[in-house]
Design an enzyme around this catalytic site. Structure first.
Site, PDB file in Angstrom:
ATOM      1  N   LYS A   1       0.848  -1.202   0.000  1.00 38.01           N
ATOM      2  CA  LYS A   1       0.000   0.000   0.000  1.00 38.01           C
ATOM      3  C   LYS A   1       0.883   1.252   0.000  1.00 38.01           C
ATOM      4  O   LYS A   1       0.569   2.253  -0.644  1.00 38.01           O
ATOM      5  CB  LYS A   1      -0.878  -0.036   1.257  1.00 38.01           C
ATOM      6  CG  LYS A   1      -1.754   1.164   1.461  1.00 38.01           C
ATOM      7  CD  LYS A   1      -2.729   0.945   2.600  1.00 38.01           C
ATOM      8  CE  LYS A   1      -3.562   2.189   2.836  1.00 38.01           C
ATOM      9  NZ  LYS A   1      -4.719   1.946   3.673  1.00 38.01           N
TER      10      LYS A   1
ATOM     11  N   HIS B   1     -18.920  12.204   1.707  1.00 43.38           N
ATOM     12  CA  HIS B   1     -19.513  10.935   2.137  1.00 43.38           C
ATOM     13  C   HIS B   1     -21.039  11.084   2.146  1.00 43.38           C
ATOM     14  O   HIS B   1     -21.550  12.085   2.666  1.00 43.38           O
ATOM     15  CB  HIS B   1     -18.983  10.551   3.523  1.00 43.38           C
ATOM     16  CG  HIS B   1     -19.507   9.233   3.975  1.00 43.38           C
ATOM     17  ND1 HIS B   1     -19.024   8.028   3.489  1.00 43.38           N
ATOM     18  CD2 HIS B   1     -20.509   8.911   4.838  1.00 43.38           C
ATOM     19  CE1 HIS B   1     -19.686   7.042   4.047  1.00 43.38           C
ATOM     20  NE2 HIS B   1     -20.597   7.543   4.861  1.00 43.38           N
TER      21      HIS B   1
HETATM   22  C1  GAR Z   1     -20.783   9.609  -4.029  1.00 40.67           C
HETATM   23  O1  GAR Z   1     -22.103   9.390  -3.623  1.00 40.67           O
HETATM   24  C2  GAR Z   1     -19.884   9.789  -2.826  1.00 40.67           C
HETATM   25  O2  GAR Z   1     -20.507  10.472  -1.778  1.00 40.67           O
HETATM   26  C3  GAR Z   1     -19.600   8.359  -2.448  1.00 40.67           C
HETATM   27  O3  GAR Z   1     -19.383   7.711  -3.685  1.00 40.67           O
HETATM   28  C4  GAR Z   1     -20.195   8.339  -4.671  1.00 40.67           C
HETATM   29  C5  GAR Z   1     -19.323   8.654  -5.864  1.00 40.67           C
HETATM   30  O4  GAR Z   1     -20.123   9.068  -6.932  1.00 40.67           O
HETATM   31  N1  GAR Z   1     -18.459   8.254  -1.608  1.00 40.67           N
HETATM   32  C6  GAR Z   1     -18.357   7.356  -0.635  1.00 40.67           C
HETATM   33  O5  GAR Z   1     -19.211   6.535  -0.386  1.00 40.67           O
HETATM   34  C7  GAR Z   1     -17.054   7.418   0.163  1.00 40.67           C
HETATM   35  N2  GAR Z   1     -17.165   6.647   1.347  1.00 40.67           N
HETATM   36  P1  GAR Z   1     -19.467   9.756  -8.206  1.00 40.67           P
HETATM   37  O6  GAR Z   1     -18.359   8.812  -8.673  1.00 40.67           O
HETATM   38  O7  GAR Z   1     -20.575   9.832  -9.198  1.00 40.67           O
HETATM   39  O8  GAR Z   1     -18.953  11.096  -7.794  1.00 40.67           O
END
Ligand code: GAR
Length: 202
Positions: free
Chosen positions: A67, A111
């Protein structure tokens, strides 16, 4: 004031990345997306970035022994492109303390829940399964924990009777697209001041 150079890390669809670009194009955000990095070769975000002429690269964890080496490769690219602010936009990995310290106070995450409720994966599913009446989205600075860093902005979204993961995530996503560019704008205008767990907007 110089333009803030954003480095966007994303694992998937890239709708938040597009919302940020739209805000820049509309003149609402004095920033430039210098680089998009995805840890998934087939992520749509890479196509969206390339279509806008933004350097878009894939750095996959499986190509590195550790990582640490994987993150060092990302850090190297972000530095190469003079990135001032790292934006996690659906980047589905936890960053190590080393990486976080390298960009200390300059990594944001979005988030899809009102943290500290429902951190980690499947936030919408968690909220519905819990029977919560309200969820929403949170933008926070990133620390070495999972979704634990100082909160910059939050907005609530009601959970309606009969909501599914799809219907709820669609309504929260619309809010995400409004809120993330606003939080980035505050950073670019040097109006965010981290004091312990508190982020003051000055
Ligand atoms: C979004 O809903 C963001 O809040 C979430 O992933 C999605 C990405 O959408 N993030 C998480 O869950 C992080 N823990 P996108 O690729 O269309 O921007």
């Amino acid at each position: 004031m110089n333009k803030t150079i954003l480095g966007i890390l994303a694992s998937g669809r890239g709708s938040n990345m597009q919302a940020i670009c739209n805000s820049i194009d509309a003149g609402l955000l004095h920033a430039k997306v210098g680089l998009v990095i995805s840890d998934k070769a087939n992520a749509k975000v890479l196509d969206h970035a390339a279509a806008k002429g933004i350097p878009a690269i894939c750095i996959e964890r499986k190509n590195f022994h550790s990582k640490q080496e994987f993150e060092a490769a990302m850090a190297q690219q972000l530095t190469l492109y003079h990135v001032n602010l790292v934006i996690l936009a659906g980047f589905m990995r936890i960053l190590s303390a080393d990486f976080v310290n390298l960009f200390s106070g300059s990594i944001m995450n979005i988030h899809p829940s009102l943290l500290p409720a429902f951190p980690g994966l499947d936030a919408h599913e968690q909220a519905i399964a819990y029977g919560a009446k309200v969820s929403g989205c949170t933008i926070h600075f990133v620390d070495e924990g999972m979704d634990t860093g100082p909160i910059i902005m939050q907005q609530a979204v009601s959970i309606l009777a009969g909501d599914t993961v799809e219907t709820l995530s669609e309504r929260i996503l619309a809010v995400e697209h409004e809120l993330y560019p606003q939080a980035i704008r505050l950073y670019c205008e040097q109006r965010l001041c981290i004091e312990g767990r508190n982020v003051k907007i000055i």
